[in-house]
Enzyme design. Sequence first.
Site, PDB file in Angstrom:
ATOM      1  N   ASN A 152       0.803  -1.227   0.000  1.00  0.00           N
ATOM      2  CA  ASN A 152       0.000   0.000   0.000  1.00  0.00           C
ATOM      3  C   ASN A 152       0.834   1.274   0.000  1.00  0.00           C
ATOM      4  O   ASN A 152       0.378   2.316  -0.447  1.00  0.00           O
ATOM      5  CB  ASN A 152      -0.964   0.005   1.197  1.00  0.00           C
ATOM      6  CG  ASN A 152      -0.333  -0.470   2.470  1.00  0.00           C
ATOM      7  OD1 ASN A 152       0.240  -1.559   2.521  1.00  0.00           O
ATOM      8  ND2 ASN A 152      -0.427   0.321   3.510  1.00  0.00           N
ATOM      9  N   GLN A 180      -4.738  -3.734  -2.296  1.00  0.00           N
ATOM     10  CA  GLN A 180      -4.259  -2.596  -3.091  1.00  0.00           C
ATOM     11  C   GLN A 180      -4.134  -2.936  -4.570  1.00  0.00           C
ATOM     12  O   GLN A 180      -4.135  -2.037  -5.405  1.00  0.00           O
ATOM     13  CB  GLN A 180      -2.913  -2.090  -2.572  1.00  0.00           C
ATOM     14  CG  GLN A 180      -3.013  -1.288  -1.305  1.00  0.00           C
ATOM     15  CD  GLN A 180      -3.800   0.021  -1.444  1.00  0.00           C
ATOM     16  OE1 GLN A 180      -4.064   0.508  -2.541  1.00  0.00           O
ATOM     17  NE2 GLN A 180      -4.183   0.588  -0.314  1.00  0.00           N
ATOM     18  N   SER A 200     -10.932  -5.479  -1.164  1.00  0.00           N
ATOM     19  CA  SER A 200     -11.759  -4.513  -0.437  1.00  0.00           C
ATOM     20  C   SER A 200     -12.343  -3.508  -1.427  1.00  0.00           C
ATOM     21  O   SER A 200     -11.617  -2.946  -2.249  1.00  0.00           O
ATOM     22  CB  SER A 200     -10.892  -3.790   0.595  1.00  0.00           C
ATOM     23  OG  SER A 200     -11.598  -2.709   1.153  1.00  0.00           O
ATOM     24  N   HIS A 202     -13.547  -0.360  -1.304  1.00  0.00           N
ATOM     25  CA  HIS A 202     -13.309   1.083  -1.381  1.00  0.00           C
ATOM     26  C   HIS A 202     -11.971   1.460  -2.019  1.00  0.00           C
ATOM     27  O   HIS A 202     -11.709   2.627  -2.265  1.00  0.00           O
ATOM     28  CB  HIS A 202     -13.471   1.740   0.000  1.00  0.00           C
ATOM     29  CG  HIS A 202     -12.370   1.505   0.982  1.00  0.00           C
ATOM     30  ND1 HIS A 202     -11.458   2.483   1.310  1.00  0.00           N
ATOM     31  CD2 HIS A 202     -12.037   0.428   1.736  1.00  0.00           C
ATOM     32  CE1 HIS A 202     -10.629   2.022   2.240  1.00  0.00           C
ATOM     33  NE2 HIS A 202     -10.960   0.774   2.509  1.00  0.00           N
ATOM     34  N   THR A 238     -26.724 -11.244   7.995  1.00  0.00           N
ATOM     35  CA  THR A 238     -27.432 -10.962   6.742  1.00  0.00           C
ATOM     36  C   THR A 238     -26.514 -10.172   5.819  1.00  0.00           C
ATOM     37  O   THR A 238     -25.922  -9.174   6.235  1.00  0.00           O
ATOM     38  CB  THR A 238     -28.717 -10.149   7.047  1.00  0.00           C
ATOM     39  OG1 THR A 238     -29.496 -10.902   7.970  1.00  0.00           O
ATOM     40  CG2 THR A 238     -29.509  -9.865   5.779  1.00  0.00           C
ATOM     41  N   CYS A 326       0.774   8.543  12.125  1.00  0.00           N
ATOM     42  CA  CYS A 326       0.733   9.605  13.134  1.00  0.00           C
ATOM     43  C   CYS A 326      -0.455   9.416  14.061  1.00  0.00           C
ATOM     44  O   CYS A 326      -1.265  10.291  14.244  1.00  0.00           O
ATOM     45  CB  CYS A 326       0.641  10.952  12.415  1.00  0.00           C
ATOM     46  SG  CYS A 326       0.837  12.345  13.523  1.00  0.00           S
TER      47      CYS A 326
HETATM   48  N1  PLP Z   1      -4.587  -4.398   3.162  1.00  0.00           N
HETATM   49  C1  PLP Z   1      -4.007  -3.373   2.554  1.00  0.00           C
HETATM   50  C2  PLP Z   1      -2.765  -3.612   1.761  1.00  0.00           C
HETATM   51  C3  PLP Z   1      -4.531  -2.084   2.661  1.00  0.00           C
HETATM   52  O1  PLP Z   1      -3.926  -1.065   2.059  1.00  0.00           O
HETATM   53  C4  PLP Z   1      -5.712  -1.900   3.433  1.00  0.00           C
HETATM   54  C5  PLP Z   1      -6.275  -0.551   3.612  1.00  0.00           C
HETATM   55  O2  PLP Z   1      -5.597   0.450   3.527  1.00  0.00           O
HETATM   56  C6  PLP Z   1      -6.296  -3.018   4.040  1.00  0.00           C
HETATM   57  C7  PLP Z   1      -5.710  -4.251   3.885  1.00  0.00           C
HETATM   58  C8  PLP Z   1      -7.539  -2.895   4.868  1.00  0.00           C
HETATM   59  O3  PLP Z   1      -8.670  -2.720   4.053  1.00  0.00           O
HETATM   60  P1  PLP Z   1     -10.012  -2.133   4.696  1.00  0.00           P
HETATM   61  O4  PLP Z   1      -9.806  -0.653   4.848  1.00  0.00           O
HETATM   62  O5  PLP Z   1     -11.078  -2.453   3.703  1.00  0.00           O
HETATM   63  O6  PLP Z   1     -10.218  -2.822   5.981  1.00  0.00           O
END
Ligand code: PLP
Length: 382
Positions: A152, A180, A200, A202, A238, A326
């Site tokens: 990430n 990512q 994920s 979002h 659900t 931070c």
């Molecule tokens: N794994 C990685 C590499 C991520 O960058 C993130 C979120 O920044 C996550 C897992 C966690 O995902 P979520 O925010 O959907 O819990």
Amino acid sequence: MKKDIYLDNNATTRVADEVREAMSPFFREMYGNPSSIHAKGREAKKHLEIARARVADYLNCATDEVVFTSCGSESNNLAIKGAFFSSPKKKRHIITCVTEHPSVRNTCESLKELGAEITYLTVDSSGFIDMDELAASITDDTILISVMLANNETGIINDIAAVAEISRDRGVLIHTDAVQASGKIPLDVASLGVDMLSISGHKFHAPKGVGALYVKKGLALVALIDGGGQEFGLRAGTENVPYCVGLGKACEIARKSIGENFNHLLSLKREFYAAVVENVTDVALNGDFEKSLPNTLSLSFKGVDVQSLLINLDLKGVMVSSGSACSSGAPKASHVLTAMRLGAERLKCVLRVSFSTYTTAEEIGRAADILIEAVNSLKKKY
Ligand code: PLP
């Protein structure tokens, strides 16, 4: 007034219009519970399964290998804890990597209290694991290897197919956190050779609060939430139908436009990086330009105060992320960049810039100009 420029897409992305539109009826007329047997329930179930098929198409797996979850963190928890709790021979060893996201690292740490032994693989100065170290770490007690597909912070892409190749004959499960990587590169569980893979919503234009875990057929995991038998007994509760539909739509878009999107992102990354390198001295790339996500750049600026730089950029409407955590008010160098042993000087001023489908070449040009001016003016002050 010029519009703000959002270059923090590894933190989260805007929901795509097509995704929002696909979700909308499920908040209104199609609000059934997919477990209900009447018409409204059956309608919800039908669309839940269409969404599952879209996720499966993107991951190149069967529909009954896709488990919907609430986020990437939950997917990672289910994969790691689920494998640990279901280990038939009560094996205790898990191999992961120092640069993993906290949802993997802290999950492994919490299992230590239940008797797990964790090996953290080190990384080289670009952030890659060493396959010999991995091979040497596997023991007869090893249950699981969990190594992320793309990082990430730096965007580097690990060779997960090689990880799977090394462990194939050792009876060890492979999990990869592809949170990512989703939407930016093709995801194919068969060619990666993994047993479990997390995504994920979002991070690729679906909403926050929905994720999925690919679980290879025949793999017995212990569920973390007890209740009804939803999601093949692996995730009670659900299903969040509108959000699952949104994730399905995002996967469909990702699959159909992956090549075009990749080229778009890569050209933005090239343009931005070239402008910065040409106009700023003492800038270093953290990671590897080629073996990384097309949308991510982690840059160190020597001799620049990071807080001043971030404030400066924010005032001019450019949103990026710093390379430090931070949470307690005192900025701490990122565990990823620290593990890459880049040296204290390089850790002091790190920016992560991450693009999306919606980022334009005009925004990149403007953001690069603002960044270059800010860095060069701050350098004069120190
Ligand atoms: N794994 C990685 C590499 C991520 O960058 C993130 C979120 O920044 C996550 C897992 C966690 O995902 P979520 O925010 O959907 O819990």
